[in-house]
Enzyme design. Structure first.
Site, PDB file in Angstrom:
ATOM      1  N   PRO A 293      -4.658 -22.925  -2.175  1.00 24.15           N
ATOM      2  CA  PRO A 293      -4.974 -23.490  -0.845  1.00 24.15           C
ATOM      3  C   PRO A 293      -6.040 -22.663  -0.113  1.00 24.15           C
ATOM      4  O   PRO A 293      -5.746 -21.670   0.550  1.00 24.15           O
ATOM      5  CB  PRO A 293      -3.630 -23.413  -0.111  1.00 24.15           C
ATOM      6  CG  PRO A 293      -2.906 -22.276  -0.753  1.00 24.15           C
ATOM      7  CD  PRO A 293      -3.367 -22.186  -2.165  1.00 24.15           C
TER       8      PRO A 293
ATOM      9  N   GLY B 163      -7.701 -19.836  14.702  1.00 32.36           N
ATOM     10  CA  GLY B 163      -8.384 -18.613  15.155  1.00 32.36           C
ATOM     11  C   GLY B 163      -8.909 -17.768  14.009  1.00 32.36           C
ATOM     12  O   GLY B 163      -9.056 -16.549  14.151  1.00 32.36           O
TER      13      GLY B 163
ATOM     14  N   ASN C 213      -9.689  -5.210   3.673  1.00 35.00           N
ATOM     15  CA  ASN C 213      -8.695  -5.929   2.851  1.00 35.00           C
ATOM     16  C   ASN C 213      -8.434  -5.221   1.526  1.00 35.00           C
ATOM     17  O   ASN C 213      -9.326  -5.099   0.691  1.00 35.00           O
ATOM     18  CB  ASN C 213      -9.187  -7.334   2.538  1.00 35.00           C
ATOM     19  CG  ASN C 213      -9.033  -8.266   3.719  1.00 35.00           C
ATOM     20  OD1 ASN C 213      -9.663  -8.052   4.758  1.00 35.00           O
ATOM     21  ND2 ASN C 213      -8.202  -9.284   3.579  1.00 35.00           N
ATOM     22  N   ASN C 214      -7.190  -4.804   1.334  1.00 25.91           N
ATOM     23  CA  ASN C 214      -6.799  -4.144   0.078  1.00 25.91           C
ATOM     24  C   ASN C 214      -6.416  -5.170  -0.978  1.00 25.91           C
ATOM     25  O   ASN C 214      -5.931  -6.258  -0.665  1.00 25.91           O
ATOM     26  CB  ASN C 214      -5.572  -3.274   0.315  1.00 25.91           C
ATOM     27  CG  ASN C 214      -5.867  -1.946   0.972  1.00 25.91           C
ATOM     28  OD1 ASN C 214      -5.334  -0.923   0.576  1.00 25.91           O
ATOM     29  ND2 ASN C 214      -6.713  -1.929   1.984  1.00 25.91           N
TER      30      ASN C 214
ATOM     31  N   ILE D 167       0.840  -1.205   0.000  1.00 29.59           N
ATOM     32  CA  ILE D 167       0.000   0.000   0.000  1.00 29.59           C
ATOM     33  C   ILE D 167       0.874   1.253   0.000  1.00 29.59           C
ATOM     34  O   ILE D 167       0.573   2.238  -0.686  1.00 29.59           O
ATOM     35  CB  ILE D 167      -0.969   0.011   1.206  1.00 29.59           C
ATOM     36  CG1 ILE D 167      -1.761  -1.297   1.275  1.00 29.59           C
ATOM     37  CG2 ILE D 167      -1.941   1.193   1.079  1.00 29.59           C
ATOM     38  CD1 ILE D 167      -2.635  -1.440   2.524  1.00 29.59           C
TER      39      ILE D 167
ATOM     40  N   TYR E 246      -1.301 -10.637  15.065  1.00 30.42           N
ATOM     41  CA  TYR E 246      -1.161  -9.470  14.178  1.00 30.42           C
ATOM     42  C   TYR E 246      -2.135  -8.374  14.593  1.00 30.42           C
ATOM     43  O   TYR E 246      -1.743  -7.220  14.815  1.00 30.42           O
ATOM     44  CB  TYR E 246      -1.408  -9.876  12.711  1.00 30.42           C
ATOM     45  CG  TYR E 246      -1.732  -8.695  11.817  1.00 30.42           C
ATOM     46  CD1 TYR E 246      -0.765  -7.745  11.495  1.00 30.42           C
ATOM     47  CD2 TYR E 246      -3.030  -8.513  11.303  1.00 30.42           C
ATOM     48  CE1 TYR E 246      -1.077  -6.640  10.698  1.00 30.42           C
ATOM     49  CE2 TYR E 246      -3.345  -7.424  10.505  1.00 30.42           C
ATOM     50  CZ  TYR E 246      -2.361  -6.487  10.207  1.00 30.42           C
ATOM     51  OH  TYR E 246      -2.671  -5.394   9.430  1.00 30.42           O
TER      52      TYR E 246
ATOM     53  N   THR F  14      -6.178  -1.117  11.033  1.00 29.46           N
ATOM     54  CA  THR F  14      -6.849  -2.130  10.214  1.00 29.46           C
ATOM     55  C   THR F  14      -8.215  -2.458  10.798  1.00 29.46           C
ATOM     56  O   THR F  14      -8.422  -2.335  12.016  1.00 29.46           O
ATOM     57  CB  THR F  14      -5.994  -3.414  10.148  1.00 29.46           C
ATOM     58  OG1 THR F  14      -6.778  -4.470   9.599  1.00 29.46           O
ATOM     59  CG2 THR F  14      -5.489  -3.860  11.511  1.00 29.46           C
ATOM     60  N   ASP F  15      -9.119  -2.927   9.934  1.00 32.74           N
ATOM     61  CA  ASP F  15     -10.440  -3.342  10.441  1.00 32.74           C
ATOM     62  C   ASP F  15     -10.335  -4.569  11.348  1.00 32.74           C
ATOM     63  O   ASP F  15     -11.258  -4.874  12.105  1.00 32.74           O
ATOM     64  CB  ASP F  15     -11.418  -3.599   9.286  1.00 32.74           C
ATOM     65  CG  ASP F  15     -11.039  -4.752   8.361  1.00 32.74           C
ATOM     66  OD1 ASP F  15      -9.939  -5.324   8.502  1.00 32.74           O
ATOM     67  OD2 ASP F  15     -11.854  -5.076   7.472  1.00 32.74           O
ATOM     68  N   GLU F  16      -9.196  -5.280  11.276  1.00 35.50           N
ATOM     69  CA  GLU F  16      -9.039  -6.498  12.097  1.00 35.50           C
ATOM     70  C   GLU F  16      -9.025  -6.201  13.585  1.00 35.50           C
ATOM     71  O   GLU F  16      -9.217  -7.106  14.398  1.00 35.50           O
ATOM     72  CB  GLU F  16      -7.751  -7.247  11.733  1.00 35.50           C
ATOM     73  CG  GLU F  16      -7.783  -7.862  10.370  1.00 35.50           C
ATOM     74  CD  GLU F  16      -6.816  -9.039  10.212  1.00 35.50           C
ATOM     75  OE1 GLU F  16      -6.364  -9.595  11.218  1.00 35.50           O
ATOM     76  OE2 GLU F  16      -6.543  -9.383   9.049  1.00 35.50           O
TER      77      GLU F  16
ATOM     78  N   THR G 110       7.602  -3.959  15.795  1.00 41.05           N
ATOM     79  CA  THR G 110       7.334  -2.943  14.764  1.00 41.05           C
ATOM     80  C   THR G 110       5.958  -2.291  14.948  1.00 41.05           C
ATOM     81  O   THR G 110       5.836  -1.061  14.933  1.00 41.05           O
ATOM     82  CB  THR G 110       7.426  -3.578  13.359  1.00 41.05           C
ATOM     83  OG1 THR G 110       8.790  -3.921  13.106  1.00 41.05           O
ATOM     84  CG2 THR G 110       6.954  -2.620  12.275  1.00 41.05           C
TER      85      THR G 110
ATOM     86  N   LYS H 236      -1.540  -4.563  16.034  1.00 36.74           N
ATOM     87  CA  LYS H 236      -2.046  -3.359  15.362  1.00 36.74           C
ATOM     88  C   LYS H 236      -2.934  -2.543  16.308  1.00 36.74           C
ATOM     89  O   LYS H 236      -2.918  -1.311  16.274  1.00 36.74           O
ATOM     90  CB  LYS H 236      -2.825  -3.735  14.096  1.00 36.74           C
ATOM     91  CG  LYS H 236      -1.968  -4.260  12.946  1.00 36.74           C
ATOM     92  CD  LYS H 236      -0.988  -3.231  12.386  1.00 36.74           C
ATOM     93  CE  LYS H 236      -1.664  -2.088  11.667  1.00 36.74           C
ATOM     94  NZ  LYS H 236      -0.655  -1.184  11.048  1.00 36.74           N
TER      95      LYS H 236
ATOM     96  N   ASP I 104      14.712   1.593  10.325  1.00 38.36           N
ATOM     97  CA  ASP I 104      13.692   0.897  11.110  1.00 38.36           C
ATOM     98  C   ASP I 104      12.871   1.924  11.893  1.00 38.36           C
ATOM     99  O   ASP I 104      13.458   2.777  12.582  1.00 38.36           O
ATOM    100  CB  ASP I 104      14.450  -0.048  12.077  1.00 38.36           C
ATOM    101  CG  ASP I 104      13.533  -0.977  12.838  1.00 38.36           C
ATOM    102  OD1 ASP I 104      12.347  -0.649  13.040  1.00 38.36           O
ATOM    103  OD2 ASP I 104      14.030  -2.044  13.267  1.00 38.36           O
TER     104      ASP I 104
END
Ligand code: NAD
Ligand code: DAU
Length: 342
Positions: A210, A280, A184-185, A12, A155, A131-133, A104, A159, A60
């Site tokens: 998969p 999960g 999701n992009n 992105i 993850y 993120t929407d997550e 990070t 975030k 970094d």
């Protein structure tokens, strides 16, 4: 405008820098601070190397000296806006090793904010790309920005930490922070470990696709240019301390996306290979975008058209993804581990 974009060698971030130069031309200056992890590909922006308006800093976001260097800007005069894309981003990798995600996606955000206070006291905007997550999974309805966070994998938990750290710096120190939570992009230059580029490139090579579990998990697909346009819009029109959902309005089951990809590439459904589910695995992501729309932002991209253009980009740019899939030892090692567990 003078931008500091972090993670600009990734998917992105590289699309965002291209979007900014296409829209603002010589009026934009961009520093791209990127660690060049496995997901960072400096050549994604090769056309700007050597330009007086672009500077690449290899560093970094969790290292104060690297960040201080980047805050100097392209020509030493500083930056007006920070857009923080830099992150570890792949859920499946966070299930194997989560420490780098904390380093990070949480600590790195803290360092960027702290260094902004020291090196860029007149910053106009700090965009934290979340993120929407972070909301977790929802069976029915859609999350709004005021809903509680309920991240369900390492993850998204990382975030969520970065998301709230940025908010904390807005509340505590009055920093001009805006947090964005996108869905999701998809689009060009996405690393071929994520669903769409992995499946397109596997299909081209007649390799199995998969599909996890029953294939009925739902994601809301957002074309990357629409995401970039929304970020650009929020730099100007967002309010300090506020969070904005950026969804695509294109909720689809994974099995439907998979079939569409096969149709566009012209390959049979027999390439679909059901594999055991992601641990999960969030069932459905869905976000309400009324807050952004009420500010006046609209996007017009048609999903089917954008998916077709995206698939065609991977067909036309084989050398880009073959360099990763065939020549990256790290990529091969990741997939060896990934399928040893399934
Ligand atoms: P990506 O994995 O393609 O790229 C990440 C980039 O960050 C790479 O260039 C990498 O080298 C760089 N990076 C990683 N750690 C770094 C560090 N410590 N310091 C400096 N650079 C570092 O990611 P992406 O898909 O482009 O995602 C960009 C951002 O958008 C992330 O913050 C992600 O959480 C968020 N996001 C992504 C999506 C999506 O669907 N891809 C959706 C919503 C939000
Ligand atoms: O929702 C935003 C998030 O979208 C971002 O914050 C993340 O950085 C980004 O990676 C993405 O996370 P997902 O886990 O939703 O994306 P991924 O492409 O990994 O998977 C999309 C869906 O497809 C998910 O339900 C898992 C499934 N999947 C994925 C892969 C890689 C498969 O069925 N098979 C696969 O091989």
């Amino acid at each position: 405008m003078r931008y500091l974009v972090t993670g600009g060698a990734g998917f992105i971030g590289s699309n965002f820098i291209r979007y900014i130069f296409n829209k603002y031309g010589a009026d934009a200056q961009v520093v791209n601070l990127d660690k060049l992890t496995y997901a960072g590909i400096r050549e994604n922006l090769a056309e700007y190397e050597g330009s007086k308006n672009y500077r690449f800093v290899h560093g970094d976001i969790a290292t104060p000296e690297d960040v201080a260097e980047a805050y100097k800007g392209v020509d030493g005069s500083g930056v007006d806006v920070v857009v923080n894309f830099a992150a570890e981003t792949h859920v499946d990798r966070s299930l194997m090793e989560a420490g780098t995600f904390i380093q990070t996606d949480v600590h790195g955000v803290l360092v960027l904010l702290e260094e902004a206070r020291k090196n860029a006291p007149n910053l106009r905007r700090f965009i934290q790309i979340s993120t929407d997550e972070v909301y977790g999974s929802i069976d029915q309805g859609s999350f709004t920005e005021s809903d509680p966070l309920n991240p369900r994998n390492p993850y998204s938990a990382s975030k969520a930490g970065g998301d709230r750290m940025a908010y904390a710096y807005a509340q505590t120190y009055g920093m001009p922070v805006v947090v964005t939570r996108a869905s999701n992009n998809f689009g060009p230059y996405q690393y071929p470990e994520k669903l769409i580029p992995l499946f397109v490139t596997n299909a081209i090579d007649d390799q199995p696709l998969p599909l996890y579990g029953d294939g009925k998990n739902i994601r809301d697909w957002l074309f990357v240019d629409d995401h970039c346009a929304a970020i650009d819009f929020l730099i100007e029109n967002g309010s300090n301390s506020e969070t904005y959902n950026i969804g695509g309005g294109n909720e689809r089951e994974n099995r439907e996306i998979t079939q569409k990809i096969l149709q566009i590439v012209g390959k049979p459904d027999s390439l679909i290979k059901r594999v055991s589910d992601r641990q999960g695995h969030d069932r459905r992501y869905s976000i309400d975008t009324a807050k952004l729309n009420n500010l006046g932002f609209r996007w017009t991209t048609d999903f089917d058209d954008a998916l077709e253009r995206t698939v065609r980009w991977y067909v036309a740019n084989e050398p880009w993804w073959r360099a990763i899939k065939e020549r990256s030892a790290e990529y091969k090692a990741f997939y060896a581990k990934q399928y040893a567990n399934r």
